[in-house]
Design a protein around this motif. Structure first.
Motif, short mmCIF file in Angstrom:
data_model
loop_
_atom_site.label_atom_id
_atom_site.label_comp_id
_atom_site.label_asym_id
_atom_site.label_seq_id
_atom_site.Cartn_x
_atom_site.Cartn_y
_atom_site.Cartn_z
N TYR A 43 0.68 -1.67 -0.07
CA TYR A 43 -0.30 0.30 -0.01
C TYR A 43 0.53 1.05 -0.08
CZ TYR A 43 -3.94 -3.59 1.47
OH TYR A 43 -4.50 -4.46 1.73
N PHE A 44 1.38 1.07 0.41
CA PHE A 44 2.78 2.51 0.54
C PHE A 44 3.59 2.28 -0.37
CE2 PHE A 44 7.37 4.14 1.87
CZ PHE A 44 7.22 5.57 2.14
N LEU A 48 3.45 5.52 -2.87
CA LEU A 48 4.78 6.94 -4.03
C LEU A 48 4.22 6.28 -5.26
CD1 LEU A 48 7.21 5.58 -1.57
CD2 LEU A 48 6.14 7.31 -0.99
N LEU A 49 3.81 5.53 -5.85
CA LEU A 49 3.87 5.88 -7.46
C LEU A 49 2.62 6.81 -7.34
CD1 LEU A 49 4.30 2.13 -8.03
CD2 LEU A 49 5.66 4.51 -8.55
N SER A 55 11.89 9.00 -6.91
CA SER A 55 12.96 8.38 -6.04
C SER A 55 13.03 7.96 -4.88
CB SER A 55 13.64 9.75 -5.52
OG SER A 55 14.21 10.60 -7.11
N ASP A 56 12.05 8.21 -3.85
CA ASP A 56 11.11 7.53 -2.67
C ASP A 56 10.86 5.96 -3.17
OD1 ASP A 56 11.55 9.90 -1.27
OD2 ASP A 56 9.66 10.41 -1.10
N ARG A 101 15.62 3.56 -12.70
CA ARG A 101 16.44 4.67 -12.75
C ARG A 101 16.31 5.17 -13.85
NH1 ARG A 101 21.41 2.59 -9.50
NH2 ARG A 101 20.46 3.05 -7.09
N LEU A 102 16.09 5.01 -15.27
CA LEU A 102 16.38 6.18 -16.38
C LEU A 102 14.77 6.51 -16.55
CD1 LEU A 102 19.04 3.99 -18.86
CD2 LEU A 102 18.77 6.12 -17.20
#
Length: 199
Positions: A43-44, A48-49, A55-56, A101-102
């Motif tokens: 859920y977290f 974040l998304l 980044s998180d 990351r890209l």
């Protein structure tokens, strides 16, 4: 290390059980405290998304993470084992930490016109089933979950992405980490203008 099922993955196919087979093998769930921890992690991650805190989100991924979304085809019953693409087949995603990351850096660029103005996305994660795979240690979990993502951009540009995920989570020094994810969409063809979101 793989979370990809080796059997048929269709949720709609008819699969008779051989007469000599025993009763269905029930999953062996983790204990309630671990189940709660795993659910809260998922859920977290979805939060974040949803908030585009990429980044998180990357901090929740293991160094060896494998993130895949194979394409799915329409197969007759006799060919269902080939419904989803396997390793080496063309899929929607086949990522590692470097390419993730890209991708997250790209969607945050002002010239990424598919994400500027940015869309509004809400992810719902349900039907979380967690087990401990044999011979993988006490700190590794196989997790199946259903994900539904609604995306709206501009005035009337809307998309729905629905499917299930086969994850491998492992415990790191600071908590759970996503080590593998394979996303199986319910769609055989993605009708959205792009699939730039993370599921």
């Amino acid at each position: 290390m793989t979370a990809t099922p080796t059997t048929t993955i269709s949720t709609q196919s008819f699969r008779p059980r051989p007469p000599e087979a025993g009763p269905v093998e029930r999953p062996r769930p983790v204990d309630p405290a671990e189940q709660h921890e795993i659910e809260q992690f998922l859920y977290f991650e979805a939060q974040l998304l949803d908030e585009a805190r990429y980044s998180d989100w990357l901090d929740l991924l293991a160094e060896e993470v494998a993130y895949r979304m194979p394409s799915r085809g329409n197969r007759l019953h006799r060919d269902l084992t080939r419904e989803a693409g396997g390793p080496g087949d063309l899929g929607h995603y086949d990522e590692d930490l470097a390419t993730l990351r890209l991708r997250t850096a790209r969607v945050q660029q002002t010239v990424a016109w598919s994400d500027n103005p940015p869309p509004r996305v809400v992810r719902a994660v349900t039907n979380v089933q967690a087990t401990r795979p044999p011979d993988r240690g006490e700190d590794v979990f196989a997790v199946r979950s259903v994900v539904n993502a609604y995306r709206n951009r501009l005035a009337d540009d809307t998309d729905h992405f629905t499917g299930f995920r086969a994850d491998v989570l492992r415990r790191g020094p600071e908590g759970l980490l996503l080590a593998e994810r394979t996303v199986y969409l319910a769609d055989s063809v993605i009708l959205a203008k792009n699939a730039s979101l993370f599921l």
